[in-house]
Design an enzyme around this catalytic site. Structure first.
Site, PDB file in Angstrom:
ATOM      1  N   GLY A  51       0.787  -1.233   0.000  1.00 13.60           N
ATOM      2  CA  GLY A  51       0.000   0.000   0.000  1.00 13.60           C
ATOM      3  C   GLY A  51       0.816   1.278   0.000  1.00 13.60           C
ATOM      4  N   SER A 111       4.056  -0.908  -5.784  1.00 15.32           N
ATOM      5  CA  SER A 111       3.547  -2.029  -6.587  1.00 15.32           C
ATOM      6  C   SER A 111       3.754  -3.396  -5.962  1.00 15.32           C
ATOM      7  CB  SER A 111       4.154  -2.020  -7.995  1.00 15.32           C
ATOM      8  OG  SER A 111       3.719  -0.896  -8.679  1.00 15.32           O
ATOM      9  N   SER A 112       3.393  -3.507  -4.693  1.00 14.38           N
ATOM     10  CA  SER A 112       3.447  -4.832  -4.072  1.00 14.38           C
ATOM     11  C   SER A 112       2.453  -5.769  -4.754  1.00 14.38           C
ATOM     12  CB  SER A 112       3.164  -4.745  -2.578  1.00 14.38           C
ATOM     13  OG  SER A 112       1.892  -4.190  -2.356  1.00 14.38           O
ATOM     14  N   GLY A 149       2.585   2.340  -2.679  1.00 16.10           N
ATOM     15  CA  GLY A 149       2.777   2.840  -4.038  1.00 16.10           C
ATOM     16  C   GLY A 149       4.023   2.294  -4.697  1.00 16.10           C
ATOM     17  N   ASP A 165       2.982  -1.033 -13.993  1.00 19.71           N
ATOM     18  CA  ASP A 165       3.504  -1.779 -12.841  1.00 19.71           C
ATOM     19  C   ASP A 165       3.770  -3.239 -13.209  1.00 19.71           C
ATOM     20  OD1 ASP A 165       2.831   0.656 -11.782  1.00 19.71           O
ATOM     21  OD2 ASP A 165       1.123  -0.074 -10.626  1.00 19.71           O
ATOM     22  N   TYR A 173      -8.261   8.488  -9.261  1.00 21.48           N
ATOM     23  CA  TYR A 173      -7.557   7.891 -10.409  1.00 21.48           C
ATOM     24  C   TYR A 173      -8.534   7.706 -11.574  1.00 21.48           C
ATOM     25  CZ  TYR A 173      -4.415   4.531 -12.799  1.00 21.48           C
ATOM     26  OH  TYR A 173      -3.598   3.880 -13.696  1.00 21.48           O
TER      27      TYR A 173
HETATM   28  C1  GLA Z   1      -0.615   3.512 -10.562  1.00 22.23           C
HETATM   29  C2  GLA Z   1      -1.102   2.605 -11.683  1.00 22.23           C
HETATM   30  C3  GLA Z   1      -0.187   2.701 -12.900  1.00 22.23           C
HETATM   31  C4  GLA Z   1       0.020   4.163 -13.309  1.00 22.23           C
HETATM   32  C5  GLA Z   1       0.413   5.006 -12.112  1.00 22.23           C
HETATM   33  C6  GLA Z   1       0.477   6.472 -12.442  1.00 22.23           C
HETATM   34  O1  GLA Z   1       0.626   3.053 -10.087  1.00 22.23           O
HETATM   35  O2  GLA Z   1      -1.128   1.255 -11.230  1.00 22.23           O
HETATM   36  O3  GLA Z   1      -0.730   1.949 -13.958  1.00 22.23           O
HETATM   37  O4  GLA Z   1      -1.116   4.670 -13.946  1.00 22.23           O
HETATM   38  O5  GLA Z   1      -0.501   4.840 -11.039  1.00 22.23           O
HETATM   39  O6  GLA Z   1       1.521   6.716 -13.330  1.00 22.23           O
END
Ligand code: GLA
Length: 381
Positions: free
Chosen positions: A122, A126-127, A124, A172, A221
């Site tokens: 959580g 990308s876990s 940011g 990610d 988002y």
């Molecule tokens: C998150 C999303 C990605 C990307 C970023 C913003 O990490 O998972 O795909 O859109 O936000 O760059």
């Protein structure tokens, strides 16, 4: 003990023999190219030295049996009877990846194994993509299908979008699938072609975790995505990737002011990301840092996805003599920033920025000096 050692030992304890395979897939930090992936644009992330790991062996049936060391939990499911997630459980990522791969015609075999990771959840980094790609690598190890990084990343993105219900772009999953050791990866999010480049000599990347999270990230988002799509529709193109800066400037007044700001971020960010490639090729840390500074301003002012905590940590970093440039990274609204710093000064930078941010906000951040790692892979058990 390393995580690799931990999953190996836990596997042996649980299943009475050493694992047949160990796989890992990394988290990521994005250097530049933010909120561009779902506009078919360019991103420039690197895979980090924190990852999800699975030690496993094949089964002769269609069952997957997995133990999570982090969650202290044991789950199993059947590949021929996948159940939709009820709540966001760690096992849902493993089920979702199986669902997406089977949907795409991959024939999967069952396995049993132990899962653990050190990508903070959580924050940011990308876990979830790391866990998805590790699961895909586990299925690959036991099922023997062909590993095509882009195809597997798309399947994992589909798991995230359609199984977990999170509307992310491809960045990610793609960087976790295709990362390159000691290099950042420029990804064309339309063609999924990649090209790697080393960081400028003598520099290091530092992740700055503000220790703040905002719950509304998903709705904000989706709102940004809708605004970008509206702008692309207005210009009659399939994605904002197709609008260059001169065209945008000529026609910008046709858009309402909010849509105009959102589109301006995406269009200028794509241009900055391509210029970052040139700066990296030239080994030019000053220019790369300057592009990162401009990226943050654009994300803060035009795209409005920064936060007071992110602005505070970025300001502390940019005011430091060891820093070439810092910016928020990932979706925004909290989470992490990233800084390009003088490698010889990195430890001092971490100390000074920690003190500066704590003085400004009262929050204790977590800063890590990080190295670019390889993407999802099988390692020697
Ligand atoms: C998150 C999303 C990605 C990307 C970023 C913003 O990490 O998972 O795909 O859109 O936000 O760059």
């Amino acid at each position: 003990m390393t995580l690799q050692g931990k999953v190996r030992a836990a596997f042996k304890a649980a299943f009475g023999a050493p694992p047949a395979f160990i796989v890992r897939a990394p988290g990521r930090v994005n250097l530049i190219g933010e909120h561009t992936d779902y506009n078919d644009g360019f991103v420039f992330p690197m895979a980090i030295d924190r990852a999800a790991w699975i030690a496993l062996r094949p089964r002769n049936d269609k069952r997957v049996l997995a133990l999570s060391l982090d969650m202290d939990d044991r789950r199993e499911y059947k590949l021929d009877d996948l159940r939709r997630p009820r709540q966001n459980q760690w096992i849902d990522y493993l089920i979702g990846v199986a669902w997406a791969l089977q949907e795409r015609g991959y024939t999967l075999r069952g396995w049993e194994g132990v899962v653990a990771g050190d990508v903070p959840i959580g924050s940011g980094l990308s876990s979830s993509a790391a866990l998805e790609l590790a699961a895909a690598r586990a299925f690959h190890a036991v099922s023997g299908f062909q590993w095509d990084a882009a195809a597997i990343a798309l399947a994992c993105q589909a798991a995230e979008n359609n199984w977990l219900g999170v509307n992310c772009g491809i960045m990610d999953q793609m960087i976790s699938a295709a990362g390159v050791k000691e290099r950042a990866l420029l990804i064309d999010c339309r063609s999924l072609e990649t090209d790697s480049a080393p960081l400028p000599p003598g520099t290091a990347v530092v992740i700055l975790d503000t220790d703040t999270r905002r719950g509304l990230v998903d709705s904000a988002y989706n709102e940004r995505r809708a605004q970008c799509e509206a702008a692309a529709r207005h210009f009659g193109v399939s994605a904002l990737r197709d609008i260059d800066l001169p065209t945008f400037e000529r026609r910008a007044s046709e858009l309402d002011s909010l849509t105009r700001s959102r589109a301006r971020h995406v269009i200028t960010e794509n241009a900055r990301t391509l210029r970052a490639r040139d700066a990296m090729d030239a080994g030019d840390a000053d220019s790369l840092g300057q592009l990162m500074i401009e990226s943050h301003i654009s994300l803060r002012d035009d795209f409005a996805v920064s936060s007071p905590a992110l602005d505070a940590i970025v300001d502390c970093a940019n005011a430091d003599g060891a820093c070439y440039g810092a910016r928020m990274t990932g979706a925004g609204f909290g989470g992490c920033a990233v800084a390009l710093v003088d490698a010889a000064e990195a430890a001092g930078f971490v100390e000074r920025v920690t003190a500066c941010y704590t003085a400004a906000t009262g929050i204790q951040p977590a800063l890590y000096i990080t190295r670019a790692s390889a993407g999802a892979e099988m390692v020697h058990p």
